[in-house]
Design an enzyme around this catalytic site. Structure first.
Site, PDB file in Angstrom:
ATOM      1  N   GLY A   1       0.838  -1.201   0.000  1.00 20.59           N
ATOM      2  CA  GLY A   1       0.000   0.000   0.000  1.00 20.59           C
ATOM      3  C   GLY A   1       0.866   1.241   0.000  1.00 20.59           C
ATOM      4  O   GLY A   1       2.004   1.228  -0.469  1.00 20.59           O
ATOM      5  N   CYS A   2       0.349   2.307   0.562  1.00 18.79           N
ATOM      6  CA  CYS A   2       1.093   3.561   0.635  1.00 18.79           C
ATOM      7  C   CYS A   2       2.392   3.343   1.403  1.00 18.79           C
ATOM      8  O   CYS A   2       2.393   2.769   2.488  1.00 18.79           O
ATOM      9  CB  CYS A   2       0.237   4.619   1.329  1.00 18.79           C
ATOM     10  N   PHE A   3       3.498   3.809   0.855  1.00 25.27           N
ATOM     11  CA  PHE A   3       4.791   3.545   1.493  1.00 25.27           C
ATOM     12  C   PHE A   3       5.007   4.307   2.788  1.00 25.27           C
ATOM     13  O   PHE A   3       5.898   3.983   3.564  1.00 25.27           O
ATOM     14  CB  PHE A   3       5.965   3.743   0.549  1.00 25.27           C
ATOM     15  N   TRP A   4       4.206   5.321   3.080  1.00 22.85           N
ATOM     16  CA  TRP A   4       4.415   6.117   4.296  1.00 22.85           C
ATOM     17  C   TRP A   4       4.305   5.264   5.558  1.00 22.85           C
ATOM     18  O   TRP A   4       5.050   5.454   6.509  1.00 22.85           O
ATOM     19  CB  TRP A   4       3.427   7.264   4.382  1.00 22.85           C
TER      20      TRP A   4
END
Length: 178
Positions: free
Chosen positions: A13-16
């Site tokens: 998913g979002c790398f953050w």
């Protein structure tokens, strides 16, 4: 025992969120958010989000395997995202958000296959995590690096990442830095 530096490349998913979690782990030497697995050179966040570059949002984790094992990193990774969701994580939808492990050697490939087989025994939906050889990694733009630490009050961070990190820190406390 001499230091053994290895690299893991993981997309969930979002790398953050993945970036924020792995920065807290003992034995992790560096974490870099970026893009891999696509067909264009030097992709940008805009091109990756458009879905035209074919890249996944990933984190490249450099770690000392004498301190933290690849298997433990995989266990952590699979608690940070839903490996049964194809090309999405929650409201983040698109191939750039696919669940993927890019292996750097045959041992990582085998360990990833074993981790997924074990995980599958605990969930009813099929695991859709892609397992692929590592390809060229492109670091994401500077503002994506350590995004959570730099923007903890941002809506996405406070509503989605903070609860995941709390669960992560509770489950893996023994592996985390002070």
């Amino acid at each position: 025992m001499s230091s053994t530096i290895e690299v893991a490349t993981l997309g969930g998913g979002c790398f953050w969120c993945i970036d924020a979690a792995f920065r807290r782990v003992k034995g992790v030497l560096s974490v870099c958010s970026g893009y891999t697995g696509g067909q264009t050179e030097h992709p940008t966040y805009k091109s990756v989000c458009s879905g035209t570059s074919g890249h996944a949002e990933v984190v490249r984790v450099e770690f000392d395997s004498n301190v933290i094992s690849y298997e433990t990193l995989l266990a952590m990774f699979f608690t940070l995202h839903d490996a049964t969701q194809l090309n999405r994580q929650g409201n983040d939808i698109g191939t750039q958000y696919r669940s993927v492990v890019y292996y750097h050697n045959e041992q990582q490939q085998a360990q990833t296959q074993a981790a997924i087989a074990e995980l599958q025994t605990h969930v009813s939906e099929p695991i859709v995590t892609e397992i692929s050889p590592a390809t060229t990694f492109y670091p994401a733009e500077h503002y994506h690096q350590d995004y959570y630490t730099e923007n903890p009050e941002q809506g996405y961070c406070s509503m989605l990442i903070a609860p995941k990190l709390h669960k992560f820190e509770t489950e893996f406390n023994e592996f985390l830095t002070e």
